[in-house]
Design a protein around this motif. Structure first.
Motif, PDB file in Angstrom:
ATOM      1  N   ILE A   4       0.858  -1.168   0.000  1.00 16.86           N
ATOM      2  CA  ILE A   4       0.000   0.000   0.000  1.00 16.86           C
ATOM      3  C   ILE A   4       0.903   1.229   0.000  1.00 16.86           C
ATOM      4  CG2 ILE A   4      -0.157   0.133   2.528  1.00 16.86           C
ATOM      5  CD1 ILE A   4      -3.139   0.897   2.164  1.00 16.86           C
ATOM      6  N   THR A   5       0.458   2.291  -0.629  1.00 21.96           N
ATOM      7  CA  THR A   5       1.243   3.524  -0.606  1.00 21.96           C
ATOM      8  C   THR A   5       0.948   4.268   0.697  1.00 21.96           C
ATOM      9  OG1 THR A   5      -0.439   4.925  -1.617  1.00 21.96           O
ATOM     10  CG2 THR A   5       1.077   3.734  -3.122  1.00 21.96           C
ATOM     11  N   PRO A   6       1.850   5.141   1.119  1.00 20.35           N
ATOM     12  CA  PRO A   6       1.569   5.944   2.305  1.00 20.35           C
ATOM     13  C   PRO A   6       0.269   6.743   2.183  1.00 20.35           C
ATOM     14  CG  PRO A   6       3.903   6.037   1.837  1.00 20.35           C
ATOM     15  CD  PRO A   6       3.247   5.324   0.677  1.00 20.35           C
ATOM     16  N   ALA A   7       0.001   7.317   1.023  1.00 23.36           N
ATOM     17  CA  ALA A   7      -1.218   8.098   0.843  1.00 23.36           C
ATOM     18  C   ALA A   7      -2.466   7.227   0.996  1.00 23.36           C
ATOM     19  CB  ALA A   7      -1.214   8.783  -0.519  1.00 23.36           C
ATOM     20  N   ASN A  81       2.586  -4.390   3.364  1.00 24.60           N
ATOM     21  CA  ASN A  81       3.788  -3.560   3.452  1.00 24.60           C
ATOM     22  C   ASN A  81       3.493  -2.133   2.974  1.00 24.60           C
ATOM     23  OD1 ASN A  81       6.630  -3.122   3.836  1.00 24.60           O
ATOM     24  ND2 ASN A  81       6.883  -3.229   1.623  1.00 24.60           N
ATOM     25  N   VAL A  82       4.017  -1.153   3.705  1.00 30.81           N
ATOM     26  CA  VAL A  82       3.887   0.247   3.295  1.00 30.81           C
ATOM     27  C   VAL A  82       5.071   0.568   2.383  1.00 30.81           C
ATOM     28  CG1 VAL A  82       3.707   2.643   4.052  1.00 30.81           C
ATOM     29  CG2 VAL A  82       2.714   0.807   5.455  1.00 30.81           C
ATOM     30  N   SER A  83       4.813   0.707   1.093  1.00 34.96           N
ATOM     31  CA  SER A  83       5.881   0.935   0.124  1.00 34.96           C
ATOM     32  C   SER A  83       6.548   2.292   0.359  1.00 34.96           C
ATOM     33  CB  SER A  83       5.342   0.836  -1.306  1.00 34.96           C
ATOM     34  OG  SER A  83       4.352   1.805  -1.534  1.00 34.96           O
ATOM     35  N   GLY A  84       7.860   2.282   0.346  1.00 32.66           N
ATOM     36  CA  GLY A  84       8.624   3.515   0.529  1.00 32.66           C
ATOM     37  C   GLY A  84       8.844   3.912   1.974  1.00 32.66           C
TER      38      GLY A  84
END
Length: 102
Positions: A4-7, A81-84
Motif C-alpha cells: 500500500i502507498t503511504p497516501a 507492506n507500506v511501500s517507501g
C-alpha cells in the motif's frame, strides 16, 4: 506480498500500523498511534500483533517492513507492506512527528 502507498494508508480510518524500525530511528521521526516492535524483536513479541485486523508494516524505506510482512503472512496474519516506508510518507507531506521520544 500486498503493498500500500503511504497516501492510501493515510486515507484509512483506524489502521493498525506496525513500525519495525529501531528505537533510535523513532527519535528522528514517527507516526503517532503506530505500534513499535523492532524487526529483531518481532518473533519474541508476536503476541502483541493483532490477528483480527489488517496489519500495515512500516520501516524506513520498505525493506525491513517487507520482511515483517512476509513473516506475518506465514503466520496467517493479513499483513500489508507500506511501500517507501516513513521516508516516502514524509515526502508525500503526510502527518509525521519529528524528533522526541515515543
Amino acid at each position: 506480498m500486498q503493498e500500500i502507498t503511504p497516501a492510501e494508508l493515510a486515507a484509512l480510518d483506524d489502521a493498525f500500523i506496525l513500525d519495525v524500525r529501531e528505537p533510535h530511528e523513532l527519535e528522528q521521526a514517527r507516526l503517532e498511534g503506530a505500534t513499535h516492535i523492532p524487526l529483531g524483536e518481532l518473533v519474541a513479541r508476536i503476541d502483541e500483533v493483532p490477528r483480527d485486523t489488517t496489519v500495515y508494516t512500516l520501516c524506513h524505506v520498505g525493506g525491513r517492513s517487507a520482511q515483517a510482512t512476509v513473516y506475518l503472512e506465514s503466520l496467517g496474519v493479513d499483513a500489508v507492506n507500506v511501500s517507501g516506508g516513513i521516508l516516502e510518507w514524509y515526502r508525500q507531506g503526510l502527518p509525521i512527528t519529528l524528533g522526541g521520544a515515543e
